[in-house]
Write an enzyme that holds these catalytic residues in place. Sequence first.
Site, PDB file in Angstrom:
ATOM      1  N   LYS A  45       0.858  -1.183   0.000  1.00 49.44           N
ATOM      2  CA  LYS A  45       0.000   0.000   0.000  1.00 49.44           C
ATOM      3  C   LYS A  45       0.898   1.238   0.000  1.00 49.44           C
ATOM      4  O   LYS A  45       2.091   1.160   0.260  1.00 49.44           O
ATOM      5  CB  LYS A  45      -0.946  -0.005   1.191  1.00 49.44           C
ATOM      6  CG  LYS A  45      -0.306   0.304   2.538  1.00 49.44           C
ATOM      7  CD  LYS A  45      -1.360   0.440   3.623  1.00 49.44           C
ATOM      8  CE  LYS A  45      -2.019   1.792   3.516  1.00 49.44           C
ATOM      9  NZ  LYS A  45      -3.463   1.789   3.418  1.00 49.44           N
ATOM     10  N   GLY A  72      -8.104   7.785   1.186  1.00 47.11           N
ATOM     11  CA  GLY A  72      -7.229   8.932   1.392  1.00 47.11           C
ATOM     12  C   GLY A  72      -5.797   8.549   1.678  1.00 47.11           C
ATOM     13  O   GLY A  72      -5.043   9.318   2.282  1.00 47.11           O
ATOM     14  N   CYS A 130      -1.862  11.185  -6.384  1.00 42.82           N
ATOM     15  CA  CYS A 130      -1.932  11.981  -5.161  1.00 42.82           C
ATOM     16  C   CYS A 130      -2.274  13.434  -5.502  1.00 42.82           C
ATOM     17  O   CYS A 130      -1.897  13.938  -6.560  1.00 42.82           O
ATOM     18  CB  CYS A 130      -0.595  11.946  -4.431  1.00 42.82           C
ATOM     19  SG  CYS A 130      -0.128  10.334  -3.771  1.00 42.82           S
ATOM     20  N   LYS A 165       2.644   4.804 -11.754  1.00 39.01           N
ATOM     21  CA  LYS A 165       1.255   4.344 -11.823  1.00 39.01           C
ATOM     22  C   LYS A 165       0.364   5.450 -12.377  1.00 39.01           C
ATOM     23  O   LYS A 165       0.260   6.534 -11.798  1.00 39.01           O
ATOM     24  CB  LYS A 165       0.760   3.915 -10.434  1.00 39.01           C
ATOM     25  CG  LYS A 165      -0.621   3.264 -10.454  1.00 39.01           C
ATOM     26  CD  LYS A 165      -0.944   2.645  -9.103  1.00 39.01           C
ATOM     27  CE  LYS A 165      -2.232   1.845  -9.148  1.00 39.01           C
ATOM     28  NZ  LYS A 165      -2.520   1.177  -7.852  1.00 39.01           N
TER      29      LYS A 165
END
Length: 299
Positions: A45, A72, A130, A165
């Site tokens: 993660k 989040g 992000c 990503k």
Amino acid sequence: MIDLSVNIAGLKLKNPVMTASGTFASGKEYNQFFDVSALGAIVTKGVSYEPWQGNKTPRIAETHGGMLNSIGLENKGFYKFAEEDVPFLKDLNTHTIVNLCGKTIEEYVKIAKAFNEVDGIDAYELNISCPNIKEGGMAFGTDPKAVDAVVRAVKKELKAPLIVKLSPNVTDITLIAKTAQEAGADAISMINTLGGMQIDIKRKKPILSTTYGGLSGPAIKPVAVAMVHKVAQVVDIPIIGMGGISTAEDAIEFLMAGATAIAVGTANFANPTITLDIIAGIENYMRENNLNTISQIKM
């Protein structure tokens, strides 16, 4: 003889099946169900330098053919991750890829520098979905200039391969992919979640506390396959395909579309051993079709 191995940015994976960041933690919990060393790689993660609390609940909602989440990127930060998770990952007989998060380029650089002092990590996945807080919260991955800047900055610092990503929430994902490659990405993983929303019609309010969230699961697979196919035409670095994979047949579609490897995400929540089924299914497909290597699956 069937050879399931693939090469991603110089890493030889025993098979093309990986985990999607945010759905497998660091593998400790799943290791209670099966030996996670059987996977081609584990992608952790997201990890930021400082701990992130994430969003308020409710932050998960089930949808037809998938789920919405607005977690989040809650995580315990670099130091606790290095102390609590890295020792477990180092003992596994598979590759470890850590997903990196930040809200500014400086934060991305800081976490990259910190991990350079940590042994046992084979590669890094840069989460450019992000929010860029210096640009009003717009995701890094939606602006080619921001993609170029953050990938160059992180690549300059890292000693290990860098996987970028990609977010699907863009007008032209091929432009973003080409930008990432030119900025120094060693590989691309795609796609991250699609933007979505669900409303509680009794309360007349959004179900998620943040109103909007990221849609994942089988519902997004056709979109993901199409995007992988488009990007495979314009880059010459490996692609890790993901988005709604829950069967070996799904995985094979991505490999046919041009992916070198695949990652399983939301399906892990429904069946913690689904990755083993997918590995076995790919091998059976190759046997039935007299294929010796993964690259022969490509369309």
